[in-house]
Design a protein around this motif. Structure first.
Motif: not given
Length: 81
Positions: A7-11, A41-43, A47-54, A62-71
């Protein structure tokens, strides 16, 4: 290149989002500095959306969290510095 199942993420006004793989995006600020990645991430509940930072010291993401929306995942990268 976006595939059918990515899917496309928002601009965003504050960042650029680039597809880097199936269900994976790189998020950079306007100057080009990488802020992190978002990936799907499939659950069993959908679908969940994980935010990660190097993390440089450990040379890993390092995973910062999982969220229900890409926003929500994108906002997490915006404010976690």
């Amino acid at each position: 290149m976006i595939t059918i199942d990515t899917p496309e993420l928002p601009a965003l006004a504050w960042a650029r989002v680039q597809v880097v793989g199936r269900g994976r995006w790189r998020v950079t600020d306007r100057s080009g500095r990488v802020l992190g990645h978002v990936h799907r991430v499939a659950t069993d509940r959908g679908w969940r959306y994980a935010a990660e930072r190097f993390h440089l010291a450990s040379r890993s993401f390092r995973r910062l969290g999982e969220f229900w929306t890409p926003d929500e995942a994108l906002e997490c990268l915006r404010y976690q510095r």
